[in-house]
Design a protein around this motif. Sequence first.
Motif, PDB file in Angstrom:
ATOM      1  N   UNK A 504       0.847  -1.195   0.000  1.00 40.23           N
ATOM      2  CA  UNK A 504       0.000   0.000   0.000  1.00 40.23           C
ATOM      3  C   UNK A 504       0.883   1.245   0.000  1.00 40.23           C
ATOM      4  N   UNK A 505       0.220   2.346  -0.494  1.00 40.27           N
ATOM      5  CA  UNK A 505       0.953   3.611  -0.487  1.00 40.27           C
ATOM      6  C   UNK A 505       1.080   4.172   0.897  1.00 40.27           C
ATOM      7  N   UNK A 506       0.023   3.963   1.698  1.00 43.10           N
ATOM      8  CA  UNK A 506       0.033   4.413   3.084  1.00 43.10           C
ATOM      9  C   UNK A 506      -0.400   3.245   3.946  1.00 43.10           C
ATOM     10  N   UNK A 507      -0.166   3.436   5.209  1.00 43.86           N
ATOM     11  CA  UNK A 507      -0.553   2.387   6.153  1.00 43.86           C
ATOM     12  C   UNK A 507      -2.060   2.339   6.291  1.00 43.86           C
ATOM     13  N   UNK A 508      -2.638   1.168   6.062  1.00 42.66           N
ATOM     14  CA  UNK A 508      -4.093   0.991   6.147  1.00 42.66           C
ATOM     15  C   UNK A 508      -4.413   0.067   7.322  1.00 42.66           C
ATOM     16  N   UNK A 556       4.562   0.714   1.972  1.00 35.99           N
ATOM     17  CA  UNK A 556       4.369  -0.175   3.137  1.00 35.99           C
ATOM     18  C   UNK A 556       4.008  -1.591   2.651  1.00 35.99           C
ATOM     19  N   UNK A 557       4.481  -2.574   3.392  1.00 37.22           N
ATOM     20  CA  UNK A 557       4.129  -3.981   3.128  1.00 37.22           C
ATOM     21  C   UNK A 557       3.631  -4.606   4.431  1.00 37.22           C
ATOM     22  N   UNK A 558       2.510  -5.248   4.297  1.00 35.03           N
ATOM     23  CA  UNK A 558       1.983  -6.043   5.423  1.00 35.03           C
ATOM     24  C   UNK A 558       2.197  -7.529   5.121  1.00 35.03           C
ATOM     25  N   UNK A 559       2.724  -8.176   6.122  1.00 35.68           N
ATOM     26  CA  UNK A 559       2.961  -9.618   6.007  1.00 35.68           C
ATOM     27  C   UNK A 559       1.917 -10.360   6.847  1.00 35.68           C
ATOM     28  N   UNK A 560       1.314 -11.303   6.268  1.00 33.18           N
ATOM     29  CA  UNK A 560       0.360 -12.168   6.979  1.00 33.18           C
ATOM     30  C   UNK A 560       0.954 -13.577   7.004  1.00 33.18           C
ATOM     31  N   UNK A 561       1.029 -14.153   8.187  1.00 36.68           N
ATOM     32  CA  UNK A 561       1.613 -15.497   8.263  1.00 36.68           C
ATOM     33  C   UNK A 561       1.240 -16.220   9.541  1.00 36.68           C
ATOM     34  N   UNK A 562       1.868 -17.338   9.706  1.00 36.85           N
ATOM     35  CA  UNK A 562       1.591 -18.228  10.865  1.00 36.85           C
ATOM     36  C   UNK A 562       2.911 -18.703  11.420  1.00 36.85           C
ATOM     37  N   UNK A 563       2.817 -19.104  12.665  1.00 41.48           N
ATOM     38  CA  UNK A 563       3.964 -19.715  13.328  1.00 41.48           C
ATOM     39  C   UNK A 563       3.473 -20.771  14.286  1.00 41.48           C
ATOM     40  N   UNK A 564       4.352 -21.670  14.635  1.00 41.85           N
ATOM     41  CA  UNK A 564       4.011 -22.714  15.601  1.00 41.85           C
ATOM     42  C   UNK A 564       4.477 -22.223  16.957  1.00 41.85           C
ATOM     43  N   UNK A 584      18.246  -4.445   5.589  1.00 44.99           N
ATOM     44  CA  UNK A 584      18.414  -3.267   4.748  1.00 44.99           C
ATOM     45  C   UNK A 584      17.261  -2.999   3.808  1.00 44.99           C
ATOM     46  N   UNK A 585      16.186  -3.808   3.907  1.00 45.18           N
ATOM     47  CA  UNK A 585      15.045  -3.602   3.030  1.00 45.18           C
ATOM     48  C   UNK A 585      14.096  -2.550   3.579  1.00 45.18           C
ATOM     49  N   UNK A 586      14.169  -2.310   4.848  1.00 43.85           N
ATOM     50  CA  UNK A 586      13.183  -1.451   5.499  1.00 43.85           C
ATOM     51  C   UNK A 586      13.859  -0.205   6.044  1.00 43.85           C
ATOM     52  N   UNK A 587      13.013   0.814   6.222  1.00 50.69           N
ATOM     53  CA  UNK A 587      13.503   2.098   6.701  1.00 50.69           C
ATOM     54  C   UNK A 587      13.953   1.988   8.127  1.00 50.69           C
ATOM     55  N   UNK A 588      14.784   2.956   8.521  1.00 54.12           N
ATOM     56  CA  UNK A 588      15.261   2.985   9.895  1.00 54.12           C
ATOM     57  C   UNK A 588      14.146   3.468  10.806  1.00 54.12           C
ATOM     58  N   UNK A 589      14.289   3.181  12.064  1.00 55.33           N
ATOM     59  CA  UNK A 589      13.304   3.635  13.042  1.00 55.33           C
ATOM     60  C   UNK A 589      12.601   2.469  13.695  1.00 55.33           C
ATOM     61  N   UNK A 590      12.216   2.677  14.971  1.00 51.42           N
ATOM     62  CA  UNK A 590      11.549   1.607  15.721  1.00 51.42           C
ATOM     63  C   UNK A 590      10.169   1.304  15.189  1.00 51.42           C
ATOM     64  N   UNK A 591       9.532   2.303  14.602  1.00 49.64           N
ATOM     65  CA  UNK A 591       8.171   2.109  14.120  1.00 49.64           C
ATOM     66  C   UNK A 591       8.129   1.677  12.667  1.00 49.64           C
ATOM     67  N   UNK A 592       9.296   1.354  12.064  1.00 45.51           N
ATOM     68  CA  UNK A 592       9.275   0.942  10.664  1.00 45.51           C
ATOM     69  C   UNK A 592       8.871  -0.516  10.511  1.00 45.51           C
ATOM     70  N   UNK A 615       3.789  -5.281   9.772  1.00 44.84           N
ATOM     71  CA  UNK A 615       3.908  -4.197   8.787  1.00 44.84           C
ATOM     72  C   UNK A 615       5.326  -3.625   8.807  1.00 44.84           C
ATOM     73  N   UNK A 616       5.764  -3.290   7.606  1.00 42.94           N
ATOM     74  CA  UNK A 616       7.101  -2.737   7.495  1.00 42.94           C
ATOM     75  C   UNK A 616       7.170  -1.649   6.395  1.00 42.94           C
ATOM     76  N   UNK A 617       7.903  -0.580   6.648  1.00 40.61           N
ATOM     77  CA  UNK A 617       8.076   0.532   5.687  1.00 40.61           C
ATOM     78  C   UNK A 617       9.347   0.306   4.883  1.00 40.61           C
ATOM     79  N   UNK A 618       9.164   0.200   3.571  1.00 39.26           N
ATOM     80  CA  UNK A 618      10.279  -0.073   2.701  1.00 39.26           C
ATOM     81  C   UNK A 618      11.232   1.126   2.634  1.00 39.26           C
TER      82      UNK A 618
END
Length: 624
Positions: A504-508, A556-564, A584-592, A615-618
């Motif tokens: 997405x262009x912005x966080x949804x 922005x990219x949202x990842x949907x997944x599962x874990x055990x 190195x794919x995502x922007x700096x910052x704790x909220x990225x 969610x992560x900011x590219x």
Amino acid sequence: MGKENTVLTIDIGGDSLKMAEFSFPSGGGMTLEKFAFAEYDIDLKEAGFVEVFSAVYNRLLAENKFVSHGVRVSISGQSAFTRLSKLPPLGEDKSRIEQIVEYEAKQTVPYPMDEVIWDYQLVKHTIKTENTPPPEPEPAPEGEAAAPPPEDPESSIDEMEALFVAVKSDLVSELADVIQESGKEILSIEIAPTAFFNAARANQIGVSQCDMILNIGGRCSSLVFADQGRVFARTIPIAGHSVTQQISKEFNISFSDAEELKRRHGFVALGGAYEEPDSEVAATISKIARNVMTRLHGEINRSINVWRSQYGGNKPAHLYLGGGSSLMAYTPRFFNEKLRIPVDYLNAFQVVGIGQEINKEQLLEVAPMFSELIGLALKHIVTCPVDISLMPLSIKQFRALRRKKPYFYASAVSIILCLLVFYWGVAKRLDFDKGRVDVAKKEVEKTNTLVEKVKALKREMDSAKSEYAEAMEIISKRKQWPGIMNDLQKMLPDTVWLTLFEGSGTLTTSASADPFARAAAAPAAGGRRGRGGAAPAPGPVAPAFTTTAGVTEINWIKFYGHSIGFKPNSLWDEAFRINLKKSGLFADGDDSIVFENDGYTPEKGKNNITSFKLRGKLKEPIKK
């Protein structure tokens, strides 16, 4: 007879005007072609002299049809001041001579120099001096001839004299104006005594001895000494009018009647025992004439004394008469008796030819008065001994300007030629430049056409390059997603798998857009149970990728997944987030990079499969 080879001479006397026209044949010499003589009004007054002269001059000019354009003029010696001055020895220094002459003129001329026209004639002559006799020669020895006595040495001294002539400038200018207004060109102006002297010298008078020339006019007499190159002139105010005035007083009659009596009965009475005429009037007039001539003789004797004592001149050997009043009978005899030297009339016509149209009888009556005219005419063909010029300044300036006219014309022609050449050169240059401009314009038009073509081609090339760059950018970006997915896959813990990517262009955060439920349902149905009776975890599946509609750039990219896992917030999530930051794919910052949901998803029975959203900011956005 044309104008080119003729000259008109004018003698402006005190009581008459004489004019003569001479021609100059190609073979040499000169010929008298026409002459005219007229007396002024007998009551002439000095104030009206120019007006009377103008009337008589124009009348004679019209009656005789003189054709000459050039005119030479002499004026009466009565109107001029003449003086002979000795100059100190100056050698050949001309500038020094001119300075001394000018100084002498200022000291001699009795008028202010700015009111007169003056000129001078330098006369150089040699005076012989006598030396003491040489000593007697010594007697010769016996047997030898005696030496001849030495010749008497003679020494000589060179002297310089200046003959000054000055006349009032107003009178000369007014007379010159009258002549010029008639269309004549004045060639020279001088006084009658100098013209008289030049005529006498042309007839060999005063060449080898000292001769006197006496011109007895109406109002004055001019006495000139011609002494072997030297000249001395004096104006004496005793002449024919003196006789007329005495007759007028004696008989108590008018001046004109007295003049008529003088011409009818006048002669110079003879001295001694001579029988008087029968007419008492004639006897009285002859005595009056003798008295006047005696006075004139006294002035002549005084002039001879001055000439011999002050100027060292020789004794006169001959007297030549001229002028109208000299025609009175017995005048030559009178001066012969008084001066005891030969006396004759000056025949200046010996050097002049007589034209066929000339009335010789009329000429004979006035011939003694025409010597000045012959002297003037001689200047036209020879260099005269005395060359006095009394030209007004206005005529000199006009002549100087006329002499410069050819140079002015030549300069004007040169300037015009230069302008024409310059114009021709400029025209040629303009034509040449215009041709070059036309050629340049054509070349510029060709160049502009090529430039437009080049610009059009460049625009096409730029458009193609832009399309190519976009295509290359798309091509370069086509591996971006697979690269991101591959990098993410490498960083996933073994117990974690992804099911969906959403860009997405912005966080949804809208709940309706959350695909979590369907992402979680898929593994619940096909997974496996884990430990504790749970269904085992499903095998890895390729995650799906979706984007928000209308988005051209994914930030922005949202990842949907599962874990055990058995409880939320286990250590794998923090490790996974740290690995993502290091990638190195995502922007700096704790909220990225933020986990948004990490709870258990209940299924049939108990299981250990956990669903999560991340969610992560590219760092570098992905363009669609």
